[in-house]
Design a protein around this motif. Structure first.
Motif, PDB file in Angstrom:
ATOM      1  N   GLN A 142       0.820  -1.208   0.000  1.00 39.06           N
ATOM      2  CA  GLN A 142       0.000   0.000   0.000  1.00 39.06           C
ATOM      3  C   GLN A 142       0.854   1.258   0.000  1.00 39.06           C
ATOM      4  O   GLN A 142       0.650   2.173  -0.795  1.00 39.06           O
ATOM      5  N   SER A 143       1.843   1.310   0.899  1.00 34.99           N
ATOM      6  CA  SER A 143       2.697   2.488   1.002  1.00 34.99           C
ATOM      7  C   SER A 143       3.990   2.123   1.715  1.00 34.99           C
ATOM      8  O   SER A 143       4.079   1.085   2.376  1.00 34.99           O
ATOM      9  N   LEU A 144       4.989   2.982   1.579  1.00 27.45           N
ATOM     10  CA  LEU A 144       6.247   2.765   2.274  1.00 27.45           C
ATOM     11  C   LEU A 144       6.965   4.083   2.505  1.00 27.45           C
ATOM     12  O   LEU A 144       6.768   5.065   1.789  1.00 27.45           O
ATOM     13  N   THR A 145       7.771   4.086   3.545  1.00 28.00           N
ATOM     14  CA  THR A 145       8.650   5.213   3.844  1.00 28.00           C
ATOM     15  C   THR A 145      10.009   4.658   4.234  1.00 28.00           C
ATOM     16  O   THR A 145      10.102   3.757   5.070  1.00 28.00           O
ATOM     17  N   ILE A 146      11.060   5.182   3.622  1.00 26.21           N
ATOM     18  CA  ILE A 146      12.421   4.752   3.942  1.00 26.21           C
ATOM     19  C   ILE A 146      13.245   5.986   4.301  1.00 26.21           C
ATOM     20  O   ILE A 146      13.206   6.997   3.593  1.00 26.21           O
ATOM     21  N   THR A 147      13.968   5.901   5.406  1.00 25.69           N
ATOM     22  CA  THR A 147      14.817   7.006   5.859  1.00 25.69           C
ATOM     23  C   THR A 147      16.254   6.533   5.939  1.00 25.69           C
ATOM     24  O   THR A 147      16.541   5.484   6.523  1.00 25.69           O
ATOM     25  N   ASP A 148      17.152   7.305   5.345  1.00 24.51           N
ATOM     26  CA  ASP A 148      18.589   7.052   5.453  1.00 24.51           C
ATOM     27  C   ASP A 148      19.111   7.910   6.597  1.00 24.51           C
ATOM     28  O   ASP A 148      19.027   9.140   6.547  1.00 24.51           O
ATOM     29  N   TYR A 149      19.648   7.275   7.628  1.00 24.79           N
ATOM     30  CA  TYR A 149      20.149   8.023   8.771  1.00 24.79           C
ATOM     31  C   TYR A 149      21.461   8.751   8.472  1.00 24.79           C
ATOM     32  O   TYR A 149      21.883   9.606   9.258  1.00 24.79           O
ATOM     33  N   SER A 150      22.106   8.421   7.363  1.00 25.27           N
ATOM     34  CA  SER A 150      23.300   9.155   6.937  1.00 25.27           C
ATOM     35  C   SER A 150      22.829  10.322   6.065  1.00 25.27           C
ATOM     36  O   SER A 150      22.845  10.259   4.834  1.00 25.27           O
ATOM     37  N   LYS A 151      22.377  11.372   6.707  1.00 27.23           N
ATOM     38  CA  LYS A 151      21.762  12.489   6.007  1.00 27.23           C
ATOM     39  C   LYS A 151      22.726  13.120   5.001  1.00 27.23           C
ATOM     40  O   LYS A 151      23.890  13.351   5.287  1.00 27.23           O
ATOM     41  N   GLY A 152      22.185  13.382   3.814  1.00 23.33           N
ATOM     42  CA  GLY A 152      22.969  14.027   2.775  1.00 23.33           C
ATOM     43  C   GLY A 152      23.883  13.106   2.004  1.00 23.33           C
ATOM     44  O   GLY A 152      24.544  13.544   1.046  1.00 23.33           O
ATOM     45  N   ALA A 153      23.934  11.846   2.371  1.00 22.11           N
ATOM     46  CA  ALA A 153      24.823  10.906   1.675  1.00 22.11           C
ATOM     47  C   ALA A 153      24.367  10.706   0.233  1.00 22.11           C
ATOM     48  O   ALA A 153      23.187  10.493  -0.037  1.00 22.11           O
ATOM     49  N   THR A 154      25.302  10.772  -0.689  1.00 17.99           N
ATOM     50  CA  THR A 154      24.997  10.507  -2.093  1.00 17.99           C
ATOM     51  C   THR A 154      25.663   9.229  -2.595  1.00 17.99           C
ATOM     52  O   THR A 154      25.260   8.682  -3.616  1.00 17.99           O
ATOM     53  N   GLU A 155      26.689   8.762  -1.858  1.00 15.42           N
ATOM     54  CA  GLU A 155      27.401   7.566  -2.307  1.00 15.42           C
ATOM     55  C   GLU A 155      28.117   6.924  -1.122  1.00 15.42           C
ATOM     56  O   GLU A 155      28.647   7.606  -0.245  1.00 15.42           O
ATOM     57  N   TYR A 156      28.114   5.586  -1.116  1.00 12.70           N
ATOM     58  CA  TYR A 156      28.824   4.811  -0.100  1.00 12.70           C
ATOM     59  C   TYR A 156      29.883   3.952  -0.786  1.00 12.70           C
ATOM     60  O   TYR A 156      29.568   3.216  -1.717  1.00 12.70           O
ATOM     61  N   CYS A 157      31.113   4.030  -0.312  1.00 17.36           N
ATOM     62  CA  CYS A 157      32.203   3.244  -0.881  1.00 17.36           C
ATOM     63  C   CYS A 157      32.886   2.438   0.224  1.00 17.36           C
ATOM     64  O   CYS A 157      33.106   2.949   1.328  1.00 17.36           O
ATOM     65  N   TYR A 158      33.221   1.188  -0.075  1.00 14.88           N
ATOM     66  CA  TYR A 158      33.943   0.353   0.876  1.00 14.88           C
ATOM     67  C   TYR A 158      35.404   0.784   0.907  1.00 14.88           C
ATOM     68  O   TYR A 158      36.090   0.732  -0.106  1.00 14.88           O
ATOM     69  N   GLY A 159      35.883   1.206   2.080  1.00 16.26           N
ATOM     70  CA  GLY A 159      37.251   1.674   2.198  1.00 16.26           C
ATOM     71  C   GLY A 159      38.266   0.552   2.286  1.00 16.26           C
ATOM     72  O   GLY A 159      39.435   0.734   1.973  1.00 16.26           O
TER      73      GLY A 159
END
Length: 410
Positions: A242-259
């Protein structure tokens, strides 16, 4: 609705299932592309619009948009209709209001999953609408099956129910209609795995859908776990979101890279550069499956051991060449230690079935979507065709004359 705390479940009558997960590229094994980050809160009401840009439906399994939401139908062998987020979160919360797909052998799933095979999920068996299974796993480890829990819930086939998962570095919390039903901490996970490396801590995307777990082509354990086999004469079996909401707690993140290849939370490099993390859906309007940057390398099938009333805590991660194993089962605090048949996790669906990617030979089959892409890349004509002049010379004049004569006669 009154909900009890999570109950770890075991029964000799419930055989162990097979479990598998699938990933394009495992960053713990080789260099992989970075994951696009959501970096914000996103909501979508499927009763008011079609084609969520963040959660496009898989193009290989048509969906229906109706007044009550998006319908994901299992109609035949191998169906696994799915919506998959095109972006990832590092710490986050998902709230999803849904009805599960009904029927014996039909499994509905809601999953957080990372490229290195960390996972948090809910799963439901269509013939058991009063139960919800919560699970997690770390780094694809499937040596034990003691991490799953079953929670009572109102009829999820005939009623929309809100399921939520909240994930931080400190704890994972599962909710049903905003009531906490389970909490897991890193310390809990370390006790279950005998290691502190298996608490989910890498960027996750969201996968929601249903699949034909009880299909006769699957392993006996999977069919029994899903209460199969499936009676396809009663199809379609619709999961409805019916509906969904997803929140990313890393605000403002545009990309995640494995260091590095530790798979630890602190090793993930977070970019807030607006030019990073673009996805095909942001460049063109499409409902197709998110494009892949590498060929699929992770396909595993792991037979679970027989369930018992006690479990070993001397678990160690096992891997095979170019393959990863995963499954899900969890133990909450203050409950007896027993086992649950592992949940079947989500990935890219294929023509044989399974929410976790290739869903044959037990739980899985070959991922046809990826196979088609690989075939397209390798179908170019070759340069090894001999020239006609050279062939004639080598055959000799007599053969040429014979061939011409034969052609004239025919």
């Amino acid at each position: 609705m009154k909900l009890t705390s999570a109950i770890l479940f075991a029964s000799a009558a419930l055989p162990a299932a097979l479990a598998q997960t699938w990933t394009d590229c495992n960053p713990l094994k080789k260099e992989c592309p970075c994951n696009p980050g959501l970096g914000k809160t996103y909501s979508f009401d499927f009763t008011k619009g079609e084609g969520s840009d963040l959660f496009p439906p898989d193009k290989y399994f048509p969906v229906r948009y109706e007044k009550d939401g998006i319908h994901l139908p299992v109609k035949k062998k191998g169906d696994a209709p799915t919506i998959i987020s095109t972006k990832y979160v590092l710490g986050g919360r998902l709230d999803c209001t849904l009805k599960i797909a009904p029927g014996k052998g039909i499994v509905s799933s809601l999953v957080f999953q990372s490229a290195d095979l960390d996972e948090i999920d809910y799963e439901w068996i269509g013939s058991k609408p009063l139960e919800a299974q919560s699970n997690y796993f770390g780094k694809g480890n499937t040596e034990t099956y003691n991490r799953g829990a079953i929670h009572p819930v109102k009829d999820t086939v005939n009623n929309f129910v809100k399921f939520s998962i909240d994930w931080t570095q400190e704890k994972i919390t599962w909710y049903i209609d905003d009531v906490v039903v389970r909490t897991l901490t890193p310390a809990d996970s370390a006790a279950l795995y005998n290691s502190d490396n298996y608490y989910p801590q890498t960027p996750m995307q969201i996968k929601i859908g249903a699949w034909a777990a009880g299909d006769p082509s699957n392993a006996d354990g999977v069919i029994e776990w899903s209460d199969g086999p499936i009676d396809y004469s009663k199809a379609p079996f619709d999961m409805v979101i019916q509906s969904l909401t997803i929140t990313d707690y890393s605000k403002g993140a545009t990309e995640y890279c494995y260091g590095d290849r530790s798979g630890s939370w602190g090793s993930i490099k977070i970019s807030t550069d607006p030019s990073k993390g673009q996805t095909p859906s942001e460049e063109t309007t499409t409902s197709a499956k998110p494009s892949k940057t590498t060929e699929p390398e992770e396909k595993t099938t792991s037979a679970a051991p027989k369930t018992t009333l006690t479990t070993s805590k001397a678990d160690k991660e096992t891997t095979t060449s170019e393959k990863e194993e995963n499954t899900t089962s969890t133990k909450p605090k203050n409950t007896s230690t027993v086992e649950i048949a592992p949940a079947i996790t989500q990935g890219l669906p294929d023509s044989i079935g399974g929410m976790d990617g290739p869903q044959n030979k037990g739980v899985s089959s070959t991922a046809t979507a990826t196979a088609d892409a690989q075939a397209a890349e390798t179908s170019a004509p070759t340069d090894n065709i001999p020239s006609s002049a050279s062939s004639i010379k080598n055959a000799g004049l007599s053969l040429v004359v014979a061939a011409v004569f034969a052609a004239l006669v025919l």
